[in-house]
Write a protein that holds these residues in place. Structure first.
Motif, short mmCIF file in Angstrom:
data_model
loop_
_atom_site.label_atom_id
_atom_site.label_comp_id
_atom_site.label_asym_id
_atom_site.label_seq_id
_atom_site.Cartn_x
_atom_site.Cartn_y
_atom_site.Cartn_z
N PHE A 25 0.84 -1.20 0.00
CA PHE A 25 0.00 0.00 0.00
C PHE A 25 0.88 1.25 0.00
CE2 PHE A 25 -3.93 -1.98 2.31
CZ PHE A 25 -4.00 -2.95 1.32
N PRO A 26 0.32 2.42 -0.31
CA PRO A 26 1.10 3.67 -0.24
C PRO A 26 1.72 3.86 1.15
CG PRO A 26 -0.97 4.04 -1.37
CD PRO A 26 -1.04 2.64 -0.85
N SER A 27 2.80 4.63 1.22
CA SER A 27 3.57 4.75 2.45
C SER A 27 2.76 5.27 3.63
CB SER A 27 4.78 5.66 2.22
OG SER A 27 4.36 6.95 1.81
N ASP A 28 1.75 6.11 3.38
CA ASP A 28 0.97 6.65 4.50
C ASP A 28 -0.01 5.62 5.05
OD1 ASP A 28 -0.45 6.80 2.11
OD2 ASP A 28 -1.58 8.58 2.72
N TYR A 29 -0.06 4.43 4.47
CA TYR A 29 -0.89 3.34 5.00
C TYR A 29 -0.08 2.39 5.88
CZ TYR A 29 -5.03 4.37 2.19
OH TYR A 29 -6.15 4.96 1.67
N HIS A 30 1.24 2.56 5.90
CA HIS A 30 2.07 1.66 6.68
C HIS A 30 1.74 1.77 8.17
CE1 HIS A 30 5.39 -0.85 7.84
NE2 HIS A 30 5.91 0.10 8.60
N GLN A 31 1.47 0.65 8.80
CA GLN A 31 1.10 0.55 10.21
C GLN A 31 -0.21 1.27 10.54
OE1 GLN A 31 4.44 -0.67 13.11
NE2 GLN A 31 5.01 1.38 12.42
N ASN A 32 -1.05 1.46 9.54
CA ASN A 32 -2.44 1.81 9.83
C ASN A 32 -3.12 0.57 10.42
OD1 ASN A 32 -3.41 4.12 7.15
ND2 ASN A 32 -1.79 4.26 8.66
N VAL A 33 -4.12 0.79 11.25
CA VAL A 33 -4.86 -0.33 11.82
C VAL A 33 -6.25 -0.39 11.19
CG1 VAL A 33 -5.69 -1.48 13.90
CG2 VAL A 33 -3.62 -0.10 14.00
N PHE A 34 -6.54 -1.51 10.56
CA PHE A 34 -7.84 -1.74 9.95
C PHE A 34 -8.67 -2.59 10.92
CE2 PHE A 34 -4.96 -0.77 6.55
CZ PHE A 34 -5.70 0.06 5.72
N VAL A 35 -9.96 -2.26 11.02
CA VAL A 35 -10.84 -2.91 11.99
C VAL A 35 -12.12 -3.36 11.30
CG1 VAL A 35 -12.23 -2.54 14.07
CG2 VAL A 35 -9.92 -1.58 13.94
N CYS A 36 -12.52 -4.60 11.58
CA CYS A 36 -13.77 -5.13 11.04
C CYS A 36 -14.96 -4.64 11.86
CB CYS A 36 -13.75 -6.65 11.07
SG CYS A 36 -12.46 -7.43 10.08
N ALA A 37 -16.01 -4.26 11.16
CA ALA A 37 -17.30 -3.95 11.80
C ALA A 37 -18.37 -4.74 11.05
CB ALA A 37 -17.59 -2.45 11.76
#
Length: 746
Positions: A287-299
């Protein structure tokens, strides 16, 4: 015991046919953020109700299926052996799975799996098992933990099985971690974390969540704040990283408490998460660099996946939603139930879509949602299951070489890979295959400051190979990025001895000169271990750290945590005229020593499992129904539920307590003078046909005995009477109504 007809149908399919035409499933009802592609990787009939997945050494997908969960509106059939673990393959290499092998079948509600130590670790309550793999068949099965999970609600049983950077396997909904060393499995206590799903960042910190809190996390590496068994950390563990629980669904999905004020907006859209699960720190490198270590959460209740951006601030972490008004992935399809997320070998993010109409457990299902589900025929969405992936638009698909066929030097090179999944797996293979031939190269890599992530992996590979050396750690701690130096300080504890006092003291003085909060935090957590060797040399550093960080409670906690054997000596040093210390550490120290005097260690060190107290039906019911919100020890949970311990609601007026248990509670509530106001409602049990009057009696008996000084009873006859005393609005009681009821009793 009679098995449902569809069970035999599924067995017939799976036994007679393992290759399938790839069905065309439209994703027109799905929206993904601009610049990304959403692709279907696998779907029914290859799999049904998947809940967890992992990749093997070849990059094939292994899936745990739980078709027994809510396969009808009443939730019957959970105890039947309908679960399985399957291997999915893409034989024509078009990106879609077209072949399935059943690795294990006749399982009861399997919930987690992990490829570790050359075999498969998997959870089938109450057991955690490990099997070796030969020609895609299980052999030499052993029980790793016979008390891994209690019987009861599958929403509240341990799961996750995630290998972290520190070579330990962690779980959600559990206070144990696991590791295999020299052929023997080790189980040891850790912090209790979350509900469903767990993830880690590049540094090794853990992230998790529960139904109404979309993102929780620890400010420090695992177990740094709990090594003193008689110290209860006040900060640093289980923090809500964002108070923003808003969701932005595409449509009016059916949710459990949808009738309650504030749950839905004027357009009948869900306002805040009610079933958050499956968090993932994205580390794929695609993914693009600003997505690195983003946290995705299921709802899954709202058919969407959220994106959160982490911020690292020295001794704490915070997060914020990436956007207001939209989500990373969202769907109009009410069958879309993302329950887990996984980083993939190709850098994509993989989505485990249980694809089930009703995913709320029958024990908590409100009459409102039952009615909605039947009206929309959601209860008929049962024979489905999908794996999807999100990739950057235009990203090339990369093939994975078989890890089992890689040489030691090839595995070593992968520690530098941009994909965290690749780095993690390479580290693990070097350790469990005992690749000692690359120790010299690992020592070179660990000293290369250009690649801090590779340095961290190299450090723990050396630790796993039992090849760490004191001079190497000293050099890494002195000259590396603070994140790397922090790990070196942690690992340096194994060298705490009289002969190493001088070199360690000089290092710590150099570390303090760097004036880095995060680095000083890890020094704080270690200095007590060195004080066991020389109080004269290291107690002054304790004083310095405590006074430097007077406003940082986590530093005070870290200092006390490190003093597992020197706490009483440190208190004597203070009393005999040591350097002036601020009050926080004195208070924490006194509490720790008092707990030690009374032999009351942190509960995680005495519980064998979450179901330890099984002496009464009430204890079992509490663990299954109440502990997930109020805590196993009745201490309550920040942002989720008030404490039961010493609460006037537990100690007084059993009829009032019975009304709350039966009919629920909404709105603000005052406990011990403190007002608790949450954006959700405590559900009642009156409509749960599986809960009898005697069960409520047992529950009241256990709660009052465990959390108050006044054990009390509520007769089944009284419970039956209270069932008919419904709140004014017919839903849940308010505190005002309960106070009025108590007045009438007096």
């Amino acid at each position: 015991m009679k098995l449902p007809a569809y069970f035999f149908f599924l067995l017939l399919i799976c036994s007679c046919k393992t290759s399938y035409d790839e069905p065309i499933i439209s994703l027109e009802d799905y929206k993904v953020e601009e610049g990304f592609e959403l692709q279907m990787v696998a779907s029914e009939p290859l799999l049904v109700a998947p809940v967890a997945m992992d990749f093997d050494s070849k990059g094939r997908i292994w899936v745990a299926e739980m078709p027994g969960f809510m396969n009808n509106i009443d939730g019957t059939g959970e105890e039947l052996p309908t679960g399985s673990i399957k291997i999915l393959e893409d034989l024509d290499n078009d990106g879609r799975m077209d072949h399935v092998k059943i690795f294990l079948d006749s399982l009861v509600m399997p919930r987690a799996l992990a490829h570790v130590y050359g075999g498969l670790l998997y959870a089938e309550p109450p057991y955690l098992r490990f099997v070796e793999i030969e020609n895609d068949q299980p052999v030499n099965s052993i029980v790793v933990d016979s008390l891994y999970a209690a019987d009861g609600n599958p929403e509240h049983q341990p799961n996750g099985l995630m290998m972290n950077v520190d070579n330990w396997i962690y779980n959600a909904k559990s206070h144990f971690r696991y590791q295999r060393k020299n052929g023997q499995w080790i189980k040891e206590p850790t912090t209790f974390r979350g509900q469903w799903g767990i993830s880690h960042d590049d540094f090794g910190r853990l992230y998790y969540n529960d139904n109404s809190r979309q993102l929780l996390g620890d400010y420090m590496l695992p177990n740094r704040l709990i090594r003193n068994q008689y110290h209860i950390p006040t900060v640093g563990l289980g923090h809500m990283l964002t108070k923003d629980q808003r969701v932005y669904p595409l449509h009016a999905a059916s949710v459990n408490r949808g009738y309650e004020k504030g749950i839905l907006d004027k357009d009948s859209l869900l306002v805040n998460v009610t079933a958050a699960c499956g968090p993932l720190v994205y580390r794929g490198g695609q993914f693009p660099s600003d997505y690195h270590q983003n946290v995705f959460v299921c709802a899954p209740e709202a058919n969407l996946i959220k994106r959160n951006i982490l911020s690292f601030n020295g001794d704490r972490i915070s997060a914020e939603q990436a956007w207001q008004g939209k989500e990373f992935v969202a769907s109009y399809d009410e069958g879309f139930r993302p329950v887990n997320l996984t980083n993939g070998p190709d850098g994509s993010m993989y989505i485990v879509d249980m694809h089930r109409g009703v995913i709320g457990h029958h024990a908590y299902l409100s009459p409102y949602l039952k009615e909605k589900s039947l009206e929309k025929q959601l209860d008929t969405i049962i024979d489905f299951g999908r794996i999807l992936k999100v990739k950057k638009q235009g990203a090339e698909t990369t093939s994975l070489r078989d890890f089992d066929k890689l040489s030691a030097s090839e595995l070593l090179a992968l520690l530098k890979n941009k994909n965290g999944w690749i780095r993690d797996r390479a580290q693990h293979y070097l350790v469990f295959k005992n690749k000692t031939e690359v120790i010299a190269d690992l020592e070179k890599l660990v000293l290369d400051p250009i690649l801090p992530l590779a340095q961290i992996h190299a450090l723990y590979t050396l630790q796993g190979l039992e090849a760490l050396k004191l001079p190497t750690l000293i050099e890494v701690a002195k000259d590396s990025d603070p994140d790397v130096s922090a790990h070196a300080l942690v690992l340096l504890e194994d060298f705490a001895s009289a002969e190493n006092v001088a070199v360690a003291k000089n290092l710590f003085i150099d570390v303090l000169k760097r004036k880095d909060v995060a680095l000083d935090l890890y020094l704080s957590s270690s200095i007590g271990v060195w004080a066991e060797v020389s109080q004269e040399e290291f107690f002054p550093i304790v004083y310095q750290l405590s006074n430097t960080y007077k406003e940082h409670k986590i530093v005070q906690d870290a200092l006390i945590s490190g003093m597992s054997t020197t706490a009483s000596d440190f208190q004597l040093a203070i009393e005999s005229g040591g350097d002036l210390l601020q009050d926080d550490i004195k208070t924490l120290l006194a509490k720790s020593l008092e707990r030690k005097k009374q032999q009351k260690p942190n509960a995680i060190f005495v519980r064998k499992s979450l179901s330890e107290d099984t002496r009464t039906k009430g204890a079992k019911l509490f663990r299954q129904i109440c502990a997930s919100c109020h805590g196993a020890g009745g201490e309550g949970m920040d942002g989720l539920a008030p404490p039961l311990l010493n609460s006037e609601y537990v100690a007084n007026h059993m009829e009032r307590l019975g009304l709350i248990i039966l009919h629920g509670l909404k709105g603000p509530v005052t406990v011990n003078g403190e007002v608790y106001e949450y954006n959700h409602t405590m559900p009642g049990l009156a409509s749960n046909e599986a809960i009898s009057d005697k069960d409520i009696t047992d529950l009241v008996s256990y709660i009052t005995n465990a959390f108050s000084d006044v054990p009390s009873q509520l007769a089944p006859e009284k419970v039956k009477e209270l069932r008919g005393k419904k709140p004014k609005e017919g839903m849940e009681y308010t505190e005002g109504e309960l106070l009025e009821y108590v007045k009438q009793l007096q």
